[in-house]
Scaffold this motif. Structure first.
Motif, PDB file in Angstrom:
ATOM      1  N   SER A 160       6.447  -5.997   3.818  1.00 48.04           N
ATOM      2  CA  SER A 160       5.910  -5.160   4.756  1.00 48.04           C
ATOM      3  C   SER A 160       4.446  -4.753   4.380  1.00 48.04           C
ATOM      4  O   SER A 160       4.097  -4.604   3.124  1.00 48.04           O
ATOM      5  CB  SER A 160       6.829  -3.606   4.516  1.00 48.04           C
ATOM      6  OG  SER A 160       6.093  -2.804   5.242  1.00 48.04           O
ATOM      7  N   PRO A 161       3.633  -4.538   5.371  1.00 44.51           N
ATOM      8  CA  PRO A 161       2.236  -3.860   5.205  1.00 44.51           C
ATOM      9  C   PRO A 161       2.190  -2.850   4.117  1.00 44.51           C
ATOM     10  O   PRO A 161       1.225  -2.486   3.641  1.00 44.51           O
ATOM     11  CB  PRO A 161       1.689  -3.940   6.461  1.00 44.51           C
ATOM     12  CG  PRO A 161       2.435  -4.630   7.372  1.00 44.51           C
ATOM     13  CD  PRO A 161       3.916  -4.877   6.765  1.00 44.51           C
ATOM     14  N   LYS A 162       3.371  -1.875   4.416  1.00 46.49           N
ATOM     15  CA  LYS A 162       3.224  -0.818   3.593  1.00 46.49           C
ATOM     16  C   LYS A 162       3.160  -0.849   2.150  1.00 46.49           C
ATOM     17  O   LYS A 162       2.746  -0.254   1.370  1.00 46.49           O
ATOM     18  CB  LYS A 162       4.525  -0.219   3.713  1.00 46.49           C
ATOM     19  CG  LYS A 162       4.545   0.559   5.381  1.00 46.49           C
ATOM     20  CD  LYS A 162       5.878   1.372   5.560  1.00 46.49           C
ATOM     21  CE  LYS A 162       6.182   1.873   6.876  1.00 46.49           C
ATOM     22  NZ  LYS A 162       7.208   2.683   7.258  1.00 46.49           N
ATOM     23  N   ASP A 163       3.864  -2.329   1.760  1.00 49.45           N
ATOM     24  CA  ASP A 163       3.839  -2.521   0.235  1.00 49.45           C
ATOM     25  C   ASP A 163       2.396  -2.970  -0.209  1.00 49.45           C
ATOM     26  O   ASP A 163       1.953  -2.944  -1.102  1.00 49.45           O
ATOM     27  CB  ASP A 163       4.502  -3.706  -0.055  1.00 49.45           C
ATOM     28  CG  ASP A 163       6.030  -3.431   0.293  1.00 49.45           C
ATOM     29  OD1 ASP A 163       6.483  -2.058   0.016  1.00 49.45           O
ATOM     30  OD2 ASP A 163       6.837  -4.198   0.772  1.00 49.45           O
ATOM     31  N   PHE A 164       1.457  -2.890   0.900  1.00 50.25           N
ATOM     32  CA  PHE A 164      -0.028  -3.469   0.587  1.00 50.25           C
ATOM     33  C   PHE A 164      -0.808  -2.408   0.905  1.00 50.25           C
ATOM     34  O   PHE A 164      -2.057  -2.770   1.285  1.00 50.25           O
ATOM     35  CB  PHE A 164      -0.214  -4.694   1.150  1.00 50.25           C
ATOM     36  CG  PHE A 164       0.262  -5.962   0.767  1.00 50.25           C
ATOM     37  CD1 PHE A 164       0.013  -6.878  -0.351  1.00 50.25           C
ATOM     38  CD2 PHE A 164       1.734  -6.344   0.987  1.00 50.25           C
ATOM     39  CE1 PHE A 164       0.559  -7.776  -0.843  1.00 50.25           C
ATOM     40  CE2 PHE A 164       2.477  -7.374   0.775  1.00 50.25           C
ATOM     41  CZ  PHE A 164       1.927  -8.238  -0.249  1.00 50.25           C
ATOM     42  N   GLY A 165      -0.595  -1.102   0.970  1.00 58.17           N
ATOM     43  CA  GLY A 165      -1.443   0.102   0.882  1.00 58.17           C
ATOM     44  C   GLY A 165      -1.427   0.742   2.499  1.00 58.17           C
ATOM     45  O   GLY A 165      -2.092   1.736   2.525  1.00 58.17           O
ATOM     46  N   LEU A 166      -0.754   0.078   3.449  1.00 61.16           N
ATOM     47  CA  LEU A 166      -0.666   0.787   4.729  1.00 61.16           C
ATOM     48  C   LEU A 166       0.255   1.513   4.584  1.00 61.16           C
ATOM     49  O   LEU A 166       1.362   1.766   5.451  1.00 61.16           O
ATOM     50  CB  LEU A 166      -0.440  -0.197   5.932  1.00 61.16           C
ATOM     51  CG  LEU A 166      -1.645  -1.018   6.111  1.00 61.16           C
ATOM     52  CD1 LEU A 166      -1.240  -1.904   7.210  1.00 61.16           C
ATOM     53  CD2 LEU A 166      -3.062  -0.562   6.557  1.00 61.16           C
ATOM     54  N   ASN A 167       0.085   3.031   3.934  1.00 54.84           N
ATOM     55  CA  ASN A 167       1.157   4.003   3.919  1.00 54.84           C
ATOM     56  C   ASN A 167       0.344   4.983   3.356  1.00 54.84           C
ATOM     57  O   ASN A 167      -0.686   5.160   2.969  1.00 54.84           O
ATOM     58  CB  ASN A 167       2.434   3.433   2.984  1.00 54.84           C
ATOM     59  CG  ASN A 167       1.785   3.624   1.442  1.00 54.84           C
ATOM     60  OD1 ASN A 167       1.637   4.480   0.808  1.00 54.84           O
ATOM     61  ND2 ASN A 167       1.715   2.341   1.329  1.00 54.84           N
ATOM     62  N   LEU A 168       1.245   6.250   3.645  1.00 49.80           N
ATOM     63  CA  LEU A 168       0.592   7.591   2.827  1.00 49.80           C
ATOM     64  C   LEU A 168       1.680   8.202   1.877  1.00 49.80           C
ATOM     65  O   LEU A 168       2.043   9.254   2.190  1.00 49.80           O
ATOM     66  CB  LEU A 168       0.490   8.710   4.157  1.00 49.80           C
ATOM     67  CG  LEU A 168      -1.014   8.405   4.973  1.00 49.80           C
ATOM     68  CD1 LEU A 168      -1.155   9.230   5.929  1.00 49.80           C
ATOM     69  CD2 LEU A 168      -2.248   8.563   3.951  1.00 49.80           C
TER      70      LEU A 168
END
Length: 243
Positions: A86-94
């Motif tokens: 997931s892109p969340k694992d590469f910084g696209l998260n808060l």
């Protein structure tokens, strides 16, 4: 048969204890930066689109949008379909909102002073803004800043996203910060065909270290992205309004 076994043994030694995400992230970044340096430059646009009206303006727009296409959009495809994460694992998260918002609030007070300091450097004044606002219509200025925003999104997703989170587990946070800072600083030189003022190249070193630390502490790219956008936008505006 001996040669075949020898090659297999060499392969086993080379791949021993390696991390798939690390290997693929480094390969992706290497290929995508190669494409960017050769096909995302002002000179490539000028040579390719020889009949483009207002080429001096549109080569800037082209250059700014290329990192969004190469680093961000292709980066999303890489994370989703190549390493299947997931892109969340590469910084696209808060995930760490408190740290992120605290740093961004502080940045709103500190970064204007940093941007104002660029007025002391003649090279920065002669280079930025990349387009001349007084010769542009309102929509051209708007498109310029929109392309500027996409430039930073692509830049941060590659360096503080894919490269940082893709290599941190293998190298450790500090080594990863140093690696991304090295590559980022080199791209800010004339080596890549994007000659920058010397002060900007020098500032890319502490900026890379700080932005890398922000990615580490916040576990996302939005902290460094917000700071990066503020520096770029305010530098352009201050030079235009004051000089």
């Amino acid at each position: 048969m001996d040669i075949k076994n020898s090659l297999k043994n060499e392969k086993d030694l080379l791949t021993k204890d390696t991390n798939k995400t690390f290997n693929l992230s480094v390969i992706f970044a290497t290929i995508i930066l190669f494409i960017y340096c050769y096909f995302g430059s002002f000179s490539f646009f000028e040579k390719t689109f020889t009949n483009c009206p207002n080429s001096d303006y549109y080569k800037i727009i082209y250059h700014n949008f290329m990192p969004f296409v190469l680093f961000f959009l292709l980066g999303l495809l890489y994370t989703k379909f190549v390493i299947k994460k997931s892109p969340k694992d590469f910084g696209l998260n808060l995930r760490n909102k408190k740290f992120t918002f605290t740093i961004l609030i502080i940045a709103c007070g500190v970064i204007p002073l940093i941007a104002l300091s660029t007025l002391l450097d003649n090279q920065m004044i002669s280079t930025y803004p990349l387009v001349k606002f007084d010769a542009c219509s309102w929509w051209q200025i708007l498109l310029y800043f929109l392309s500027y925003l996409t430039y930073y999104i692509g830049w941060e997703y590659l360096f503080r996203g894919i490269l940082f989170f893709g290599t941190k587990e293998k190298l450790g946070a500090l080594s990863t910060i140093l690696l991304t800072t090295l590559i980022s600083a080199l791209i800010h030189t004339s080596i890549a065909g994007f000659g920058k003022p010397m002060i900007e190249t020098l500032s890319a070193i502490p900026a890379g270290l700080i932005f890398g630390y922000f990615a580490y502490k916040s576990d996302n790219i939005f902290t460094s992205l917000g700071c990066h956008v503020l520096v770029g936008f305010l530098t352009d505006l201050f030079i235009f309004l004051i000089i």
